[in-house]
Design a protein around this motif. Structure first.
Motif, PDB file in Angstrom:
ATOM      1  N   THR A 142      88.209  41.283  63.968  1.00 35.91           N
ATOM      2  CA  THR A 142      89.236  40.492  64.867  1.00 35.91           C
ATOM      3  C   THR A 142      90.622  41.063  64.724  1.00 35.91           C
ATOM      4  N   ARG A 143      90.974  41.762  63.648  1.00 37.08           N
ATOM      5  CA  ARG A 143      92.319  42.113  63.310  1.00 37.08           C
ATOM      6  C   ARG A 143      92.636  43.106  64.413  1.00 37.08           C
ATOM      7  N   GLY A 148      93.148  39.007  69.601  1.00 38.15           N
ATOM      8  CA  GLY A 148      93.228  38.201  67.918  1.00 38.15           C
ATOM      9  C   GLY A 148      91.918  37.351  67.878  1.00 38.15           C
ATOM     10  N   ALA A 197     101.947  33.612  63.884  1.00 36.57           N
ATOM     11  CA  ALA A 197     100.967  34.492  62.843  1.00 36.57           C
ATOM     12  C   ALA A 197     102.053  34.509  61.887  1.00 36.57           C
ATOM     13  N   ASN A 204      94.159  34.480  59.283  1.00 32.96           N
ATOM     14  CA  ASN A 204      94.538  34.735  60.681  1.00 32.96           C
ATOM     15  C   ASN A 204      96.018  35.196  60.926  1.00 32.96           C
ATOM     16  N   GLU A 206      97.160  38.534  60.788  1.00 35.40           N
ATOM     17  CA  GLU A 206      96.933  39.674  61.636  1.00 35.40           C
ATOM     18  C   GLU A 206      96.565  39.596  62.861  1.00 35.40           C
ATOM     19  N   SER A 207      95.383  38.782  62.990  1.00 36.21           N
ATOM     20  CA  SER A 207      94.834  38.344  64.498  1.00 36.21           C
ATOM     21  C   SER A 207      95.743  37.728  65.523  1.00 36.21           C
ATOM     22  N   LEU A 208      96.645  36.741  64.583  1.00 33.57           N
ATOM     23  CA  LEU A 208      97.531  36.279  65.709  1.00 33.57           C
ATOM     24  C   LEU A 208      98.587  37.043  66.154  1.00 33.57           C
ATOM     25  N   ALA A 210      98.354  40.042  66.494  1.00 26.91           N
ATOM     26  CA  ALA A 210      97.816  41.016  67.417  1.00 26.91           C
ATOM     27  C   ALA A 210      97.906  40.269  68.984  1.00 26.91           C
ATOM     28  N   ALA A 211      97.420  39.108  68.920  1.00 30.60           N
ATOM     29  CA  ALA A 211      97.497  38.445  70.055  1.00 30.60           C
ATOM     30  C   ALA A 211      98.847  38.166  70.513  1.00 30.60           C
TER      31      ALA A 211
END
Length: 282
Positions: A142-143, A148, A197, A204, A206-208, A210-211
């Motif tokens: 997910t990263r 994200g 983020a 979370n 890196e995922s947030l 990315a989002a």
């Protein structure tokens, strides 16, 4: 291009195919004490932003819950809704959902529920379709996803949904109401994914991040309902991203949390059970 560059590109491409395939498949083409302080703050007209920054921590204090999700996607005059249900452990950052895609427009194909396992930095999907054997799991990092994993799985990870609120920039206390029989306080505001983020848990961050870069805008309008212990009972986010054909896709993601303290047992698949082949485009 070096071997390492090709590997990174392959990972990004694979994740994008999984994300696009799921959306295309549905026809779019694209602690208790702190809770008490929050209640007192409302009575005094306190700072709603501070209250919402604490909401994810209150879920960790609660430990676990059951969850229901709904994701509405709209693009080019087409609107679909994907629904899910399951459980989540906020301390281990792990959960399991059964996600049901809508019936195809012709009504000829009955879609089997997709089983999703949520873990820090990863999403596992079974009954994914698109050429994946029925007994195999698809793993997505997910990263690497531009959303994200707030949209890709057809359901927003419940803890990620809560951590978006850590980036709350502005919010107002709307009033008191009820959600599924629970007395709650309704807040409305806007969160910034980049800010969220920076304050999110390791799973979370890196995922947030990315989002924040991948969505059409990092600003996320939301409505959230907290019970008297400061726990999220319902949260609705509105996202916007560019679909596979460069058309904007509007997404409204709703997460309903209940039965706090529910038993959660999530076993991640063994390496041999993860599909390593090519994901077909549907």
């Amino acid at each position: 291009m070096t071997g390492r560059q090709r590997e990174r590109r392959h990972r990004r491409t694979g994740a994008a195919v999984v994300a696009a395939g799921l959306v295309a498949g549905v026809g779019l083409g694209a602690g208790g004490c702190a809770g008490g302080d929050a209640v007192a703050g409302d009575a005094r007209g306190g700072d709603a932003v501070v209250v919402l920054h604490r909401a994810a921590d209150q879920l960790v204090e609660a430990g676990s819950s059951k969850a229901r999700t709904s994701m509405e996607m709209a693009a080019g005059g087409t609107r679909v809704t994907i629904r899910g249900a399951g459980v989540y452990d906020y301390r281990k950052r792990m959960g399991q959902l059964k996600v049901l895609l809508p019936q195809d427009p012709a009504g000829a194909t009955e879609r089997r529920p997709i089983t999703e396992l949520l873990a820090p930095g990863a999403l596992f999907m079974k009954n994914r379709g698109a050429g994946v054997p029925a007994d195999k799991w698809v793993r997505v990092d997910t990263r690497t996803l531009s959303d994200g994993n707030l949209v890709t799985g057809g359901a927003t990870d419940p803890f990620a949904a809560a951590e978006v609120l850590r980036g709350t920039r502005s919010a107002t206390f709307v009033g008191r109401t009820e959600v599924a029989g629970a007395k709650v306080r309704h807040y409305r505001g806007t969160a910034d994914l980049g800010a969220a983020a920076k304050k999110a848990s390791d799973g979370n961050k890196e995922s947030l991040s990315a989002a924040a870069k991948g969505f059409a805008t990092a600003a996320v309008p939301f409505d959230v309902y907290l019970d008297d212990e400061g726990r999220i009972r319902k949260v609705r986010h509105r996202f916007s991203f560019v679909g596979g054909q460069q058309s904007p896709v509007a997404v409204a993601s709703t997460t309903l949390l209940y039965d706090f303290g529910a038993s959660v047992r999530v076993r991640l698949p063994d390496t041999d059970d993860i599909y390593a082949g090519k994901i077909a485009e549907e």
